[in-house]
Design a protein around this motif. Structure first.
Motif, PDB file in Angstrom:
ATOM      1  N   ILE A 385      39.365  38.489  36.581  1.00  0.00           N
ATOM      2  CA  ILE A 385      38.512  38.604  37.764  1.00  0.00           C
ATOM      3  C   ILE A 385      38.745  39.943  38.457  1.00  0.00           C
ATOM      4  CG2 ILE A 385      38.057  37.656  40.066  1.00  0.00           C
ATOM      5  CD1 ILE A 385      38.586  34.891  38.937  1.00  0.00           C
ATOM      6  N   ALA A 386      39.998  40.353  38.554  1.00  0.00           N
ATOM      7  CA  ALA A 386      40.318  41.615  39.223  1.00  0.00           C
ATOM      8  C   ALA A 386      39.663  42.804  38.520  1.00  0.00           C
ATOM      9  CB  ALA A 386      41.824  41.808  39.285  1.00  0.00           C
ATOM     10  N   LYS A 387      39.520  42.710  37.185  1.00  0.00           N
ATOM     11  CA  LYS A 387      38.915  43.804  36.425  1.00  0.00           C
ATOM     12  C   LYS A 387      37.453  44.024  36.794  1.00  0.00           C
ATOM     13  CE  LYS A 387      41.711  43.268  32.209  1.00  0.00           C
ATOM     14  NZ  LYS A 387      41.660  42.850  30.789  1.00  0.00           N
ATOM     15  N   VAL A 388      36.755  42.931  37.074  1.00  0.00           N
ATOM     16  CA  VAL A 388      35.301  43.043  37.253  1.00  0.00           C
ATOM     17  C   VAL A 388      34.849  42.830  38.690  1.00  0.00           C
ATOM     18  CG1 VAL A 388      34.887  42.325  34.897  1.00  0.00           C
ATOM     19  CG2 VAL A 388      34.924  40.608  36.687  1.00  0.00           C
ATOM     20  N   ASP A 389      35.747  42.444  39.570  1.00  0.00           N
ATOM     21  CA  ASP A 389      35.394  42.137  40.959  1.00  0.00           C
ATOM     22  C   ASP A 389      35.285  43.435  41.759  1.00  0.00           C
ATOM     23  OD1 ASP A 389      34.968  40.946  43.395  1.00  0.00           O
ATOM     24  OD2 ASP A 389      37.073  40.396  43.708  1.00  0.00           O
ATOM     25  N   LEU A 390      34.146  44.121  41.603  1.00  0.00           N
ATOM     26  CA  LEU A 390      34.002  45.458  42.172  1.00  0.00           C
ATOM     27  C   LEU A 390      33.982  45.463  43.694  1.00  0.00           C
ATOM     28  CD1 LEU A 390      31.392  47.027  39.722  1.00  0.00           C
ATOM     29  CD2 LEU A 390      33.878  47.159  39.649  1.00  0.00           C
ATOM     30  N   ASP A 391      33.473  44.399  44.319  1.00  0.00           N
ATOM     31  CA  ASP A 391      33.447  44.391  45.785  1.00  0.00           C
ATOM     32  C   ASP A 391      34.666  43.689  46.385  1.00  0.00           C
ATOM     33  OD1 ASP A 391      32.931  41.739  45.315  1.00  0.00           O
ATOM     34  OD2 ASP A 391      30.923  41.732  46.182  1.00  0.00           O
ATOM     35  N   GLN A 392      35.595  43.257  45.506  1.00  0.00           N
ATOM     36  CA  GLN A 392      36.895  42.729  45.936  1.00  0.00           C
ATOM     37  C   GLN A 392      36.781  41.527  46.873  1.00  0.00           C
ATOM     38  OE1 GLN A 392      39.190  46.021  47.489  1.00  0.00           O
ATOM     39  NE2 GLN A 392      39.409  46.972  45.495  1.00  0.00           N
ATOM     40  N   ASN A 393      35.880  40.601  46.535  1.00  0.00           N
ATOM     41  CA  ASN A 393      35.769  39.393  47.358  1.00  0.00           C
ATOM     42  C   ASN A 393      36.405  38.181  46.696  1.00  0.00           C
ATOM     43  OD1 ASN A 393      33.960  38.808  45.328  1.00  0.00           O
ATOM     44  ND2 ASN A 393      32.242  38.305  46.676  1.00  0.00           N
ATOM     45  N   GLY A 394      37.076  38.398  45.556  1.00  0.00           N
ATOM     46  CA  GLY A 394      37.787  37.313  44.893  1.00  0.00           C
ATOM     47  C   GLY A 394      36.932  36.499  43.948  1.00  0.00           C
ATOM     48  N   LYS A 395      35.643  36.849  43.829  1.00  0.00           N
ATOM     49  CA  LYS A 395      34.733  36.157  42.923  1.00  0.00           C
ATOM     50  C   LYS A 395      33.902  37.186  42.170  1.00  0.00           C
ATOM     51  CE  LYS A 395      34.357  31.886  45.613  1.00  0.00           C
ATOM     52  NZ  LYS A 395      33.416  30.882  46.180  1.00  0.00           N
ATOM     53  N   VAL A 396      33.218  36.721  41.130  1.00  0.00           N
ATOM     54  CA  VAL A 396      32.385  37.608  40.322  1.00  0.00           C
ATOM     55  C   VAL A 396      30.923  37.316  40.630  1.00  0.00           C
ATOM     56  CG1 VAL A 396      31.732  38.271  37.976  1.00  0.00           C
ATOM     57  CG2 VAL A 396      34.117  37.702  38.496  1.00  0.00           C
ATOM     58  N   ASN A 397      30.204  38.287  41.212  1.00  0.00           N
ATOM     59  CA  ASN A 397      28.786  38.076  41.499  1.00  0.00           C
ATOM     60  C   ASN A 397      27.939  38.478  40.296  1.00  0.00           C
ATOM     61  OD1 ASN A 397      28.282  40.884  41.595  1.00  0.00           O
ATOM     62  ND2 ASN A 397      28.798  40.975  43.755  1.00  0.00           N
ATOM     63  N   TYR A 398      26.631  38.348  40.440  1.00  0.00           N
ATOM     64  CA  TYR A 398      25.730  38.519  39.292  1.00  0.00           C
ATOM     65  C   TYR A 398      25.799  39.931  38.712  1.00  0.00           C
ATOM     66  CZ  TYR A 398      21.353  38.233  36.605  1.00  0.00           C
ATOM     67  OH  TYR A 398      20.413  38.255  35.620  1.00  0.00           O
ATOM     68  N   SER A 399      25.704  40.943  39.572  1.00  0.00           N
ATOM     69  CA  SER A 399      25.731  42.320  39.071  1.00  0.00           C
ATOM     70  C   SER A 399      27.067  42.647  38.419  1.00  0.00           C
ATOM     71  CB  SER A 399      25.449  43.302  40.211  1.00  0.00           C
ATOM     72  OG  SER A 399      24.117  43.215  40.635  1.00  0.00           O
ATOM     73  N   GLU A 400      28.156  42.152  39.006  1.00  0.00           N
ATOM     74  CA  GLU A 400      29.481  42.382  38.423  1.00  0.00           C
ATOM     75  C   GLU A 400      29.589  41.728  37.052  1.00  0.00           C
ATOM     76  OE1 GLU A 400      31.947  42.603  42.660  1.00  0.00           O
ATOM     77  OE2 GLU A 400      31.789  40.716  41.558  1.00  0.00           O
ATOM     78  N   PHE A 401      29.041  40.523  36.936  1.00  0.00           N
ATOM     79  CA  PHE A 401      29.041  39.811  35.658  1.00  0.00           C
ATOM     80  C   PHE A 401      28.277  40.611  34.607  1.00  0.00           C
ATOM     81  CE2 PHE A 401      26.809  36.877  32.789  1.00  0.00           C
ATOM     82  CZ  PHE A 401      27.876  36.198  32.219  1.00  0.00           C
ATOM     83  N   LEU A 402      27.086  41.100  34.967  1.00  0.00           N
ATOM     84  CA  LEU A 402      26.295  41.888  34.022  1.00  0.00           C
ATOM     85  C   LEU A 402      27.022  43.172  33.640  1.00  0.00           C
ATOM     86  CD1 LEU A 402      22.679  41.555  35.498  1.00  0.00           C
ATOM     87  CD2 LEU A 402      23.679  40.292  33.585  1.00  0.00           C
ATOM     88  N   THR A 403      27.603  43.834  34.638  1.00  0.00           N
ATOM     89  CA  THR A 403      28.324  45.077  34.373  1.00  0.00           C
ATOM     90  C   THR A 403      29.437  44.848  33.361  1.00  0.00           C
ATOM     91  OG1 THR A 403      27.848  45.875  36.608  1.00  0.00           O
ATOM     92  CG2 THR A 403      29.642  46.952  35.436  1.00  0.00           C
ATOM     93  N   ALA A 404      30.074  43.684  33.458  1.00  0.00           N
ATOM     94  CA  ALA A 404      31.215  43.388  32.592  1.00  0.00           C
ATOM     95  C   ALA A 404      30.813  42.883  31.213  1.00  0.00           C
ATOM     96  CB  ALA A 404      32.111  42.349  33.267  1.00  0.00           C
TER      97      ALA A 404
END
Length: 483
Positions: A385-404
């Motif tokens: 989660i830390a690798k892809v959680d770009l906005d650092q809110n502790g969860k993976v949102n849609y754009s972060e998921f796609l980016t990853a």
């Protein structure tokens, strides 16, 4: 622009100046340059609340878009504020069932919102064309919209004008996703805050909206009306004038009469009764609706198989770009360069993992999706989660998921990199400066030192800026690592 539909000042300040974080809304700034330098404005295709809709084309990418154009001359400030409010909301919204905003412009004459083009048309138009509709299909449609509303409420946003006319398909594909397309009446709210204002379509308006004192539960009422209409083809509360409709909403009994309701399940009727409860405190939340028997039993039959999920999560776990510039560029490409229909089945995979439908992937949901794989500890999942959680809110949102999860070895073409470079090169000088990165990635809440570091990562000749070849070479290095 204020914080009506965006983050509060308190939230913005919560990011420490030394932290690196990327938020989708930071990449979409209100531009004061001439829109026609970037877009060709085409024919008028319709009207929306306060706005005229035009076809348009991105001159760099060639992609077809929609321009919502609002004239600022001779109107009340609150009307202009409503239009800008929509732009502010769309900057923040990051959900597969909410229309994607691409650019925002404002000049002395007009304000503009450039959005993706939902080529599939309105929901009601498709139902009419197909000539048939089942209860399960209604549930699958509504699950998408309820998920989007649950996401909005989690962001402290009330939509206030949910109705079937504002639901459109992204494409003409049979399994295309639905999107909420209009947000001109949205409002930011805080816990326990009630709004003193009447807004919306009378047919979908809740009793408390009619009385002028409401909160987020007004959207839940509108969802109930949508389900009722889609299942029966009629309104739950009707009248020949607006006043009569509103009186019916306030006083008439909710009925399920006639042949049209005989084959409809009791679970559907029970859910509708709970959503159309005149006491908003007794209505479920949008998130609770997603866990209702009707949604659970009838909308979850078309999920992707486990094999797709396992392979996607494998890609997600391999995503390990520690470079700030690379991470920011990939997020920028997903948000600003790639269209929604280019992400393929990843949108469906995201929905399958997002079991509570809130538009965010929690540690618990990711762990559950990884159950079929071995060797993943809690620490491994935290690291993932830390690798892809770009906005650092502790969860993976849609754009972060796609980016990853996007296969960047295939999708990171030279053409896409050049488009991203030109978009970041705001002054068209042929080089990206630290100041341009700060503007593109929301530098107001991050230290300028971070952006200097981002420049240094790719600045091969040491001139303090990044030219096109340096940029492409730098990103190609990431592409090679993903092969």
């Amino acid at each position: 622009m204020g914080t009506i539909c965006g983050k509060s000042e308190k939230q913005e300040k919560s990011n420490k100046s030394g932290d690196f974080s990327i938020n989708k809304r930071d990449m979409i700034r209100i531009k004061i340059t001439n829109i026609r330098e970037d877009y060709s404005i085409g024919d008028k295709i319709g009207n929306e609340k306060f706005a005229v809709l035009h076809k348009c084309k991105n001159k760099q990418t060639g992609s077809r878009c929609i321009a919502k154009i609002f004239s600022v001359a001779g109107v009340e400030p609150k009307v202009l504020e409503a239009f800008i409010k929509e732009a502010e909301l769309l900057r923040e919204a990051d959900h597969p069932n909410i229309i994607k905003v691409l650019d925002i412009y404002k000049d002395s004459v007009n304000a503009y919102i450039i959005t993706e083009h939902c080529k599939g048309g309105e929901l009601l138009e498709r139902i009419k064309e197909e000539g048939n509709l089942s209860e399960n299909k209604v549930a699958s449609y509504m699950k998408q919209i309820i998920s989007a509303v649950a996401y909005l409420h989690s962001k402290k946003i009330i939509h206030r004008d949910l109705r079937l006319e504002n639901l459109m398909f992204l494409s003409k594909d049979k399994d295309s996703c639905l999107k909420i397309t209009e947000f001109g009446s949205c409002k930011h709210f805080e816990k326990n805050l009630r709004v003193l204002e009447k807004v919306g379509n009378p047919y979908f308006m809740s009793p408390e909206v009619i009385l002028g004192n409401f909160d987020s539960k007004c959207d839940v009422w509108s969802l109930g009306v949508m389900i009722y209409v889609l299942l029966s083809g009629s309104q739950p509360f009707d009248g020949s004038t607006e006043d009569q409709i509103m009186q019916s909403v306030l006083n008439s009994e909710l009925l399920f009469e006639g042949k049209k309701w005989r084959k409809i399940s009791e679970e559907a009727k029970s859910l509708i009764r709970s959503l159309l409860n005149r006491n908003p405190k007794d209505r479920p939340t949008a998130r609770q609706i997603l866990n209702s028997p009707w949604i659970k039993q009838r909308a979850d039959g078309n999920a992707p198989d486990n094999e797709i999920i396992s392979s996607t999560l494998s890609n997600l776990n391999q995503f390990d770009s520690q470079s700030k510039l690379q991470r920011a560029t990939l997020a920028f490409i997903v948000s600003q360069v790639m269209s929604s229909d280019e992400v393929g089945n990843l949108r469906n995979v995201f929905k399958e993992i997002d079991t509570n439908g809130d538009g965010l992937l929690s540690k618990k949901e990711i762990r559950k999706a990884l159950e079929s794989s071995t060797g993943f500890s809690d620490q491994d999942i935290d690291t993932l989660i830390a690798k892809v959680d770009l906005d650092q809110n502790g969860k993976v949102n849609y754009s972060e998921f796609l980016t990853a999860t996007i296969d960047w070895s295939k999708e990171m073409s030279r053409e896409r990199l050049e488009i991203a470079f030109k978009a970041l090169d705001a002054d068209h000088s042929g080089k990206i400066s630290k100041e341009e990165l700060m503007i593109a990635f929301g530098g107001s809440h991050m230290s300028s030192k971070i952006f200097k570091e981002m420049i240094d990562e790719a600045d091969l000749d040491g001139d303090g800026e990044i030219d096109l070849e340096e940029f492409c070479t730098y990103m190609e290095n990431f592409k090679k690592r993903t092969n």
